[in-house]
Design a protein around this motif. Structure first.
Motif, PDB file in Angstrom:
ATOM      1  N   GLY A   1      52.232 -19.981 -97.687  1.00  0.00           N
ATOM      2  CA  GLY A   1      51.807 -21.272 -98.209  1.00  0.00           C
ATOM      3  C   GLY A   1      52.399 -22.403 -97.404  1.00  0.00           C
ATOM      4  O   GLY A   1      53.093 -22.195 -96.402  1.00  0.00           O
ATOM      5  N   GLY A   2      52.127 -23.628 -97.856  1.00  0.00           N
ATOM      6  CA  GLY A   2      52.564 -24.777 -97.085  1.00  0.00           C
ATOM      7  C   GLY A   2      53.040 -25.949 -97.919  1.00  0.00           C
ATOM      8  O   GLY A   2      52.585 -26.160 -99.045  1.00  0.00           O
ATOM      9  N   LEU A   3      53.978 -26.674 -97.331  1.00  0.00           N
ATOM     10  CA  LEU A   3      54.389 -27.965 -97.863  1.00  0.00           C
ATOM     11  C   LEU A   3      53.733 -29.004 -96.962  1.00  0.00           C
ATOM     12  O   LEU A   3      54.129 -29.181 -95.818  1.00  0.00           O
ATOM     13  N   VAL A   4      52.692 -29.633 -97.487  1.00  0.00           N
ATOM     14  CA  VAL A   4      51.865 -30.566 -96.709  1.00  0.00           C
ATOM     15  C   VAL A   4      52.418 -31.973 -96.843  1.00  0.00           C
ATOM     16  O   VAL A   4      52.729 -32.426 -97.958  1.00  0.00           O
TER      17      VAL A   4
ATOM     18  N   PRO B   1      50.584 -25.250-102.669  1.00  0.00           N
ATOM     19  CA  PRO B   1      49.463 -24.355-102.358  1.00  0.00           C
ATOM     20  C   PRO B   1      49.916 -23.138-101.558  1.00  0.00           C
ATOM     21  O   PRO B   1      50.681 -23.256-100.606  1.00  0.00           O
ATOM     22  N   LYS B   2      49.429 -21.978-101.954  1.00  0.00           N
ATOM     23  CA  LYS B   2      49.825 -20.718-101.324  1.00  0.00           C
ATOM     24  C   LYS B   2      48.858 -19.643-101.774  1.00  0.00           C
ATOM     25  O   LYS B   2      48.085 -19.844-102.720  1.00  0.00           O
ATOM     26  N   GLY B   3      48.913 -18.474-101.152  1.00  0.00           N
ATOM     27  CA  GLY B   3      48.057 -17.381-101.575  1.00  0.00           C
ATOM     28  C   GLY B   3      48.389 -16.088-100.860  1.00  0.00           C
ATOM     29  O   GLY B   3      49.164 -16.062 -99.893  1.00  0.00           O
ATOM     30  N   LYS B   4      47.791 -15.025-101.346  1.00  0.00           N
ATOM     31  CA  LYS B   4      48.044 -13.686-100.810  1.00  0.00           C
ATOM     32  C   LYS B   4      47.444 -13.551 -99.415  1.00  0.00           C
ATOM     33  O   LYS B   4      46.346 -14.027 -99.134  1.00  0.00           O
TER      34      LYS B   4
ATOM     35  N   ARG C   1      44.974 -20.972 -93.844  1.00  0.00           N
ATOM     36  CA  ARG C   1      43.732 -20.643 -94.549  1.00  0.00           C
ATOM     37  C   ARG C   1      43.874 -20.897 -96.046  1.00  0.00           C
ATOM     38  O   ARG C   1      43.013 -21.551 -96.661  1.00  0.00           O
ATOM     39  N   GLU C   2      44.953 -20.404 -96.636  1.00  0.00           N
ATOM     40  CA  GLU C   2      45.126 -20.542 -98.076  1.00  0.00           C
ATOM     41  C   GLU C   2      45.267 -22.001 -98.504  1.00  0.00           C
ATOM     42  O   GLU C   2      44.664 -22.431 -99.485  1.00  0.00           O
ATOM     43  N   VAL C   3      46.071 -22.765 -97.772  1.00  0.00           N
ATOM     44  CA  VAL C   3      46.291 -24.165 -98.158  1.00  0.00           C
ATOM     45  C   VAL C   3      45.018 -24.986 -97.996  1.00  0.00           C
ATOM     46  O   VAL C   3      44.679 -25.822 -98.847  1.00  0.00           O
TER      47      VAL C   3
ATOM     48  N   GLU D   1      41.956 -23.813 -98.197  1.00  0.00           N
ATOM     49  CA  GLU D   1      41.034 -23.390 -99.244  1.00  0.00           C
ATOM     50  C   GLU D   1      41.395 -24.014-100.592  1.00  0.00           C
ATOM     51  O   GLU D   1      40.506 -24.423-101.353  1.00  0.00           O
ATOM     52  N   GLU D   2      42.675 -24.092-100.892  1.00  0.00           N
ATOM     53  CA  GLU D   2      43.083 -24.566-102.219  1.00  0.00           C
ATOM     54  C   GLU D   2      43.050 -26.080-102.366  1.00  0.00           C
ATOM     55  O   GLU D   2      42.981 -26.591-103.483  1.00  0.00           O
ATOM     56  N   THR D   3      43.098 -26.809-101.252  1.00  0.00           N
ATOM     57  CA  THR D   3      43.149 -28.273-101.323  1.00  0.00           C
ATOM     58  C   THR D   3      41.988 -28.974-100.652  1.00  0.00           C
ATOM     59  O   THR D   3      41.796 -30.168-100.855  1.00  0.00           O
ATOM     60  N   ASN D   4      41.237 -28.273 -99.805  1.00  0.00           N
ATOM     61  CA  ASN D   4      40.156 -28.853 -99.005  1.00  0.00           C
ATOM     62  C   ASN D   4      40.665 -29.988 -98.109  1.00  0.00           C
ATOM     63  O   ASN D   4      39.994 -30.996 -97.897  1.00  0.00           O
ATOM     64  N   VAL D   5      41.866 -29.798 -97.561  1.00  0.00           N
ATOM     65  CA  VAL D   5      42.485 -30.740 -96.637  1.00  0.00           C
ATOM     66  C   VAL D   5      42.575 -30.072 -95.266  1.00  0.00           C
ATOM     67  O   VAL D   5      42.899 -28.887 -95.167  1.00  0.00           O
TER      68      VAL D   5
END
Length: 235
Positions: free
Chosen positions: A96-99, A117-120, A133-135, A137-141
């Protein structure tokens, strides 16, 4: 290794490591008798063994230990104890990421908690690419990958299995948030930019592992002072 069992920091140190006894509310030897009600505040256990780990995990399966803030284990064989701990779980991998943007941090609200935001990860997926990819997808940023942050391990139960998930974390720079929106199918209700002060204020409403990542970024990377944390977990 930053480990959270039932959202409680589990800190494993060598017996030879220096500890400050005044920081702990209770000090035990691994063979001492105790019950769940004794585990309050920051607890230190001397001469922790695999048998103690087994005993502790059995206890934590039936008791929430809500008054336990952190548990520090002193072990003669630290690496062996960590391996034994991992052997009690199925291992899962996530990223995941700290944006960040203009000094702000991107937080998401999911399942009643503020989160990052994070994911498998997919099978054999590179953690850095999986995190992006996960971040996204979860935020559309749209994002650019930055430096790595401390990884975390946290436990949970799924379909009767005990899972220990490792999450690789990265700082990410926002390139374009004009289409930012929460990914509803991942139960995300809100995506919000927060100032460091706002992010610190919501940490009581997040998971201990997320709080560790945010505090590390603010204190070690961004140079902001943060509220006192639990004793520093072993990296």
């Amino acid at each position: 290794m930053n480990v959270f069992i039932n959202d409680i920091p589990l800190i494993i140190k060598k017996t030879s490591d220096k500890v400050y006894k005044h920081r702990y509310d209770l000090i035990l030897n691994a063979e001492d008798e105790f019950i769940s009600k004794d585990l309050v505040g920051d607890v230190l256990v001397r001469d922790a063994t695999p048998a103690f780990i087994d005993r502790l995990l059995r206890l934590m399966e039936v008791k929430k230990l809500k008054k336990l803030t952190s548990l520090t284990l002193l072990a003669r064989k630290k690496k062996s104890l960590i391996l034994h701990l991992k052997d009690q779980f199925r291992i899962a991998k996530a990223a995941g990421g700290l944006v960040v943007k203009d000094g702000l941090i991107l937080m998401i609200y999911r399942l009643g908690k503020w989160d990052l935001p994070k994911g498998k990860l997919k099978k054999d997926e590179d953690p850095m690419q999986g995190a992006l990819r996960e971040v996204e997808e979860e935020t559309n940023v749209q994002l650019a990958l930055g430096e790595e942050l401390p990884s975390t391990w946290h436990s949970y139960a799924y379909n009767g299995n005990k899972i220990l998930k490792k999450t690789n974390w990265y700082i990410m720079q926002c390139l374009d948030d004009s289409l930012m929106k929460p990914q509803a199918e991942e139960y995300i209700e809100e995506v919000r930019w927060m100032s460091p002060q706002e992010a610190l204020a919501v940490l009581p409403d997040t998971y201990a592992s997320i709080a560790l990542v945010v505090r590390h970024y603010l204190s070690e990377v961004a140079g902001n002072s943060t509220e006192p944390a639990v004793p520093e977990p072993v990296k």
